[in-house]
Scaffold this active site. Structure first.
Site, PDB file in Angstrom:
ATOM      1  N   LEU A 200      25.030 -19.348 -29.892  1.00 34.69           N
ATOM      2  CA  LEU A 200      23.642 -19.033 -30.582  1.00 34.69           C
ATOM      3  C   LEU A 200      22.802 -18.225 -29.679  1.00 34.69           C
ATOM      4  O   LEU A 200      22.256 -18.864 -28.676  1.00 34.69           O
ATOM      5  CB  LEU A 200      23.051 -20.193 -31.261  1.00 34.69           C
ATOM      6  CG  LEU A 200      21.614 -19.723 -32.020  1.00 34.69           C
ATOM      7  CD1 LEU A 200      22.053 -18.865 -33.360  1.00 34.69           C
ATOM      8  CD2 LEU A 200      21.107 -21.152 -32.311  1.00 34.69           C
ATOM      9  N   HIS A 304      17.715 -28.449 -21.569  1.00 38.67           N
ATOM     10  CA  HIS A 304      16.718 -27.201 -20.804  1.00 38.67           C
ATOM     11  C   HIS A 304      15.556 -26.954 -21.506  1.00 38.67           C
ATOM     12  O   HIS A 304      15.296 -27.318 -22.721  1.00 38.67           O
ATOM     13  CB  HIS A 304      17.348 -25.880 -21.055  1.00 38.67           C
ATOM     14  CG  HIS A 304      17.013 -24.617 -20.154  1.00 38.67           C
ATOM     15  ND1 HIS A 304      16.088 -23.924 -20.402  1.00 38.67           N
ATOM     16  CD2 HIS A 304      17.255 -24.345 -18.820  1.00 38.67           C
ATOM     17  CE1 HIS A 304      15.499 -23.173 -19.534  1.00 38.67           C
ATOM     18  NE2 HIS A 304      16.404 -23.308 -18.319  1.00 38.67           N
TER      19      HIS A 304
END
Length: 413
Positions: A200, A304
């Site tokens: 994605l 992240h």
């Protein structure tokens, strides 16, 4: 919209001159453009729309709750990748690098992925499970590819899929009166046999107007449409935590001791060459978490910073973190039952009407719309449901290649 606006469209001379033949071809056949010169308005940063909107729009009350999307223009569409997409895919992969391991900026790898997706798409015609499908998001005004997402049909079918499972173990000794509980990491093939949603990516300038949701949710809708061929379970890997220096604490504590390469090199190598090197070089015995540096311990199961919204979106969809992590960077791996996903549960098949006016007392809502017939197209669009009929605009119908009376898929956003 008035009858006049349906058949004629005002446009500035500047805007009309900038349109190419492909863009003009996307306009409804019964729409006639009326170019006019507005140099003074354009000097101030405005155009024809600003002039007309001031006449027809209702005054807004500050703080009032908005129930519709207020004329946001949606000119993006998802489709399966096709043969001439390689250059656009390479540009996207370069923009996404580093960090997207399943979509490396390597021409030969991307060419193989593109050809594989086109080949695997044909399996659906035979009611067989595709191993890999690549979706692209295109800007309908320019034809530019602006985003991508993918489905892996079954993990572990060709290459083993490895994860770390975090578990607790207890140890005790009665004579010493000692009792300890430790967290350990051990290699696992838990996700083999699952489908995976991956790759994605959306260009930063397009991260608005539901584009991110469209790229993500279209995969769930597609698996829901073909539940008879896809696995019952699906997983998603996120990007792992990196520190302010851009380094992965988990990789520095674990992976770098067993692989003669940097974290980015190992990621790229696996994406291009497969994961057999992991089985060959990764330690087989469990790792004790308390023996790792504190920074590495804190990175376990932590996404992240840029991946936190993605994790929240996965959780809202119905995915859960069950203590399986990525072996390279310690990122959380999420999983769910396909049939329990929010998008799948809200998807229904409805017939459509095209270009009808809205009825008094009804409201249009933003919906994910997709085609049942080939080729597969999907987009976000304002839709009005009237007596089990979905009313869509001519522009939406043209982008999806559907007509009044056709059946489409409709899902909540």
């Amino acid at each position: 919209m008035s009858h006049f606006a349906v058949e004629f469209g005002l446009i500035s001379d500047t805007a009309f001159s900038s349109m190419n033949e492909e863009q003009l071809a996307l306009l409804p056949s019964d729409l006639t453009l009326l170019p006019i010169a507005v140099p003074t308005i354009e000097m101030g940063g405005g155009s024809v729309r600003c002039m007309v909107a001031g006449i027809h729009l209702e005054c807004k009350t500050i703080g009032a709750k908005q129930t519709t999307t207020n004329n946001i223009s949606f000119d993006t569409r998802v489709r399966l990748a096709k043969g001439d997409d390689l250059e656009g895919l390479l540009a996207l992969a370069e923009a996404a690098s580093p960090g997207m391991t399943t979509f490396p900026p390597d021409r030969a790898t991307l060419d193989n992925k593109l050809k594989r997706s086109i080949r695997e798409e044909q399996k659906l015609m035979r009611q067989e499970r595709p191993d890999y499908l690549l979706f692209v998001l295109e800007d309908l005004r320019t034809g530019k590819l602006i985003g991508t997402s993918a489905i892996f049909g079954e993990l572990g079918k060709e290459d083993s899929f490895y994860s770390y499972k975090r578990e607790k173990v207890a140890q005790r000794n009665k004579s010493l009166g000692a009792h300890y509980t430790h967290d350990i990491l051990h290699l696992s093939h838990h996700f083999e046999g699952y489908a995976e949603v991956a790759s994605l990516y959306l260009l930063p300038e397009y991260r608005k107007h539901f584009n991110g949701k469209l790229l993500s949710k279209v995969r769930y809708l597609f698996m829901g449409l073909h539940q008879h061929v896809f696995p019952k379970q699906v997983m998603a890997d996120l990007r792992g935590y990196v520190n302010k220096d851009g380094e992965s604490p988990f990789w520095n504590a674990v992976g770098r001791h067993f692989f003669p390469m940097t974290y980015a090199e190992a990621d790229l190598y696996g994406a291009v060459n497969g994961n057999q090197f992991i089985a060959d070089l990764m330690p087989k015995l469990p790792l004790y978490v308390n023996m790792l540096p504190k920074e590495a311990q804190s990175a376990i199961g932590k996404p992240h910073n840029d991946g936190q919204p993605a994790m929240a979106m996965l959780e809202k969809e119905g995915f859960k973190f069950t203590n399986y992590i990525d072996i390279f960077d310690g990122a959380p791996s999420m999983e769910a039952e396909v049939s329990s996903l929010k998008t799948v549960k809200s998807t229904k098949q409805v017939r459509i009407k095209v270009g009808e006016g809205t009825r008094r007392g009804t409201e249009s809502k933003m919906k994910l719309i997709a085609t049942l017939s080939q080729p597969f197209y999907a987009m976000m669009a304002e839709t009005e449901e009237q007596d089990e009929i979905a009313v869509i605009s001519r522009k939406t119908a043209q982008a999806l290649n559907v007509s009044s009376g056709d059946t489409i898929l409709l899902s909540d956003v």
